[in-house]
Design an enzyme around this catalytic site. Structure first.
Site, PDB file in Angstrom:
ATOM      1  N   THR A  33       0.834  -1.209   0.000  1.00 40.64           N
ATOM      2  CA  THR A  33       0.000   0.000   0.000  1.00 40.64           C
ATOM      3  C   THR A  33       0.863   1.251   0.000  1.00 40.64           C
ATOM      4  O   THR A  33       0.489   2.294  -0.540  1.00 40.64           O
ATOM      5  CB  THR A  33      -0.916  -0.018   1.244  1.00 40.64           C
ATOM      6  OG1 THR A  33      -1.782  -1.135   1.105  1.00 40.64           O
ATOM      7  CG2 THR A  33      -1.749   1.231   1.359  1.00 40.64           C
ATOM      8  N   TYR A  46      -7.640   1.158  -4.110  1.00 40.59           N
ATOM      9  CA  TYR A  46      -6.347   1.494  -4.715  1.00 40.59           C
ATOM     10  C   TYR A  46      -5.685   0.219  -5.196  1.00 40.59           C
ATOM     11  O   TYR A  46      -6.123  -0.890  -4.865  1.00 40.59           O
ATOM     12  CB  TYR A  46      -5.433   2.188  -3.696  1.00 40.59           C
ATOM     13  CG  TYR A  46      -5.091   1.303  -2.517  1.00 40.59           C
ATOM     14  CD1 TYR A  46      -5.927   1.249  -1.409  1.00 40.59           C
ATOM     15  CD2 TYR A  46      -3.956   0.501  -2.543  1.00 40.59           C
ATOM     16  CE1 TYR A  46      -5.648   0.403  -0.353  1.00 40.59           C
ATOM     17  CE2 TYR A  46      -3.663  -0.346  -1.482  1.00 40.59           C
ATOM     18  CZ  TYR A  46      -4.512  -0.387  -0.392  1.00 40.59           C
ATOM     19  OH  TYR A  46      -4.244  -1.230   0.646  1.00 40.59           O
ATOM     20  N   THR A 112       1.742  -4.347   4.226  1.00 40.70           N
ATOM     21  CA  THR A 112       1.523  -4.645   5.647  1.00 40.70           C
ATOM     22  C   THR A 112       0.892  -6.024   5.891  1.00 40.70           C
ATOM     23  O   THR A 112       1.005  -6.548   6.993  1.00 40.70           O
ATOM     24  CB  THR A 112       0.611  -3.570   6.289  1.00 40.70           C
ATOM     25  OG1 THR A 112      -0.646  -3.564   5.617  1.00 40.70           O
ATOM     26  CG2 THR A 112       1.254  -2.202   6.234  1.00 40.70           C
ATOM     27  N   ASP A 113       0.250  -6.610   4.863  1.00 41.17           N
ATOM     28  CA  ASP A 113      -0.462  -7.885   5.094  1.00 41.17           C
ATOM     29  C   ASP A 113       0.456  -9.000   5.579  1.00 41.17           C
ATOM     30  O   ASP A 113       0.077  -9.796   6.436  1.00 41.17           O
ATOM     31  CB  ASP A 113      -1.157  -8.357   3.800  1.00 41.17           C
ATOM     32  CG  ASP A 113      -2.354  -7.484   3.435  1.00 41.17           C
ATOM     33  OD1 ASP A 113      -2.709  -6.583   4.215  1.00 41.17           O
ATOM     34  OD2 ASP A 113      -2.933  -7.712   2.354  1.00 41.17           O
ATOM     35  N   LYS A 185       0.010  -7.841  12.580  1.00 41.35           N
ATOM     36  CA  LYS A 185      -0.992  -6.877  12.105  1.00 41.35           C
ATOM     37  C   LYS A 185      -2.325  -7.213  12.767  1.00 41.35           C
ATOM     38  O   LYS A 185      -2.832  -8.334  12.620  1.00 41.35           O
ATOM     39  CB  LYS A 185      -1.099  -6.958  10.572  1.00 41.35           C
ATOM     40  CG  LYS A 185      -2.020  -5.904   9.977  1.00 41.35           C
ATOM     41  CD  LYS A 185      -2.029  -5.947   8.455  1.00 41.35           C
ATOM     42  CE  LYS A 185      -2.908  -4.837   7.895  1.00 41.35           C
ATOM     43  NZ  LYS A 185      -2.980  -4.854   6.419  1.00 41.35           N
ATOM     44  N   GLU A 306      -5.019 -29.632  27.368  1.00 42.79           N
ATOM     45  CA  GLU A 306      -6.154 -30.471  26.969  1.00 42.79           C
ATOM     46  C   GLU A 306      -5.841 -31.418  25.805  1.00 42.79           C
ATOM     47  O   GLU A 306      -6.702 -32.161  25.370  1.00 42.79           O
ATOM     48  CB  GLU A 306      -7.344 -29.579  26.594  1.00 42.79           C
ATOM     49  CG  GLU A 306      -7.941 -28.820  27.767  1.00 42.79           C
ATOM     50  CD  GLU A 306      -9.155 -28.013  27.347  1.00 42.79           C
ATOM     51  OE1 GLU A 306     -10.206 -28.604  27.081  1.00 42.79           O
ATOM     52  OE2 GLU A 306      -9.038 -26.775  27.261  1.00 42.79           O
TER      53      GLU A 306
HETATM   54  N1  ASP Z   1      -2.471  -5.584   0.639  1.00 47.09           N
HETATM   55  C1  ASP Z   1      -1.443  -4.625   0.959  1.00 47.09           C
HETATM   56  C2  ASP Z   1      -0.121  -5.369   1.036  1.00 47.09           C
HETATM   57  O1  ASP Z   1       0.117  -6.080   1.960  1.00 47.09           O
HETATM   58  C3  ASP Z   1      -1.773  -3.944   2.241  1.00 47.09           C
HETATM   59  C4  ASP Z   1      -0.761  -2.936   2.737  1.00 47.09           C
HETATM   60  O2  ASP Z   1       0.360  -2.832   2.271  1.00 47.09           O
HETATM   61  O3  ASP Z   1      -1.111  -2.198   3.682  1.00 47.09           O
HETATM   62  O4  ASP Z   1       0.665  -5.235   0.141  1.00 47.09           O
END
Ligand code: ASP
Length: 349
Positions: A33, A46, A112-113, A185, A306
């Site tokens: 992103t 986007y 971020t993923d 995340k 368990e």
């Molecule tokens: N889908 C994007 C990625 O991981 C999300 C992000 O970068 O925030 O590339």
């Protein structure tokens, strides 16, 4: 030489020594992103990985005041598309760069993923004490109040800071510094998406002012048992998500398709529906390494409790979440298929 010329020479000398004193930081861009571009600044729609490293760096000229910057494009994808080939390419390039005397640290611009997985992977395979800093953004570069530029400025500030050395890979997002093993995340869209549920952040960075408060203790980088130089390919490890009224079908398919390891995201303290437990026991019997973890998001999965791990042949993930446990199991299996050895890796990394 008159006084004015002497003064000018002295000023030039000081300016060039200051320039020489600036650390050399490499910025590797992979997409995400942070490199995303959308139709409207008021829309969450986007495309990830639309802008080049040069365009992204041009948006933060202030980083040139803190470091001598070089940018390089590794890939330009959404990190949900990450694959073994790019993972290995990235790790090998970081390893190569950090062995150079004229490179003081790297910043990796990343989606971020899956940032948490890749940060942990690099933290385990790179043999260097130099800073390795991951940065991303939750809002695309064309969004109103885009968080990317300040995150980049902060990430470069951390990479340029001597105190960032010997801490393994770090994640810098939203003014916080997190250790690769601990960070995850925890929100789909909020700029405060990254947390370290079991330990907390290890530092802060506010408009480039860096403060560390603690350091990770588990083995990483120099002390890790893994080295990217020894790794040519990665074994298949699948994650299976547990739930009530579960079935063993996915476990059976994973084994048939050649998984060498299975991480199960168990309910609560890694608990399993009976049918899934039976399928996993069968997989373990057939030589697949089964690691129980938890879908709760924090805490460690206890041995026994368990589930009779000793009888069923299962290992547990300590306090790694399922996606982190998968990274460690991939590396563990790239080195050994001995269950006792793999158990030791989980207790130490
Ligand atoms: N889908 C994007 C990625 O991981 C999300 C992000 O970068 O925030 O590339």
């Amino acid at each position: 030489m008159n006084l004015f010329s002497k003064f000018t020479l002295a000023a030039l000398f000081i300016a060039s020594s200051l320039a020489a004193a600036k650390p050399n930081i490499y910025i590797l861009a992979t997409g995400g992103t942070i490199a995303g571009s959308g139709q409207s600044e008021l829309s969450g729609d986007y495309k990830s990985g639309a802008k080049s490293v040069d365009e992204l760096l041009a948006a933060v000229p202030q980083i040139n005041d803190i470091a001598t910057i070089k940018g390089e494009q590794i890939s330009n994808i959404g990190s949900q598309e990450m694959n073994d080939e790019i993972w290995l390419k990235l790790a090998n390039r970081v390893s190569e760069l950090l062995t150079k005397n004229d490179v003081d640290g790297v910043v990796i611009m990343y989606g971020t993923d899956t940032m948490e997985e890749t940060a942990y992977f690099l933290s385990l395979v790179i043999k260097s004490k130099k800073p390795i800093v991951f940065v991303g953004s939750m809002r695309s570069s064309t969004s109103i109040s885009a968080d990317g530029p300040l995150n980049i400025y902060n990430a470069v500030s951390v990479a340029a800071d001597k105190n960032a050395r010997e801490k393994g890979a770090l994640v810098v997002m939203n003014d916080e510094i997190h250790a690769a093993r601990e960070v995850t995340k925890t929100n789909t869209t909020n700029v405060a998406a990254f947390t370290s549920p079991n330990s907390g952040k290890i530092g802060t960075v506010n408009y480039g002012v860096v403060n560390f408060y603690m350091a990770p203790l588990r083995k990483h980088t120099i002390s890790s048992d893994f080295n990217i130089k020894d790794i040519k390919a990665l074994p298949r490890v699948d994650i299976i998500y547990a739930h009530p009224q579960d079935v063993g079908d996915f476990v059976e398919t994973a084994v048939q398709k050649g998984a060498k390891g299975i991480v199960v995201a168990g309910m609560g303290n890694g608990n399993l529906y009976p049918d899934t437990e039976a399928a996993l026991a069968k997989a373990s019997e057939a030589g697949v390494i089964v690691v129980r973890s938890s879908r709760t998001g924090s805490g460690s999965t206890s041995v026994g409790s368990e589930v009779d791990d000793a009888k069923l042949g299962f290992l547990t993930a300590d306090n790694l979440n399922p996606q982190k446990a998968r990274v460690l199991l991939i590396l563990a299996l790239s080195k050994s298929s001995d269950k006792a050895k793999i158990k030791e890796f989980f207790a130490t990394h």
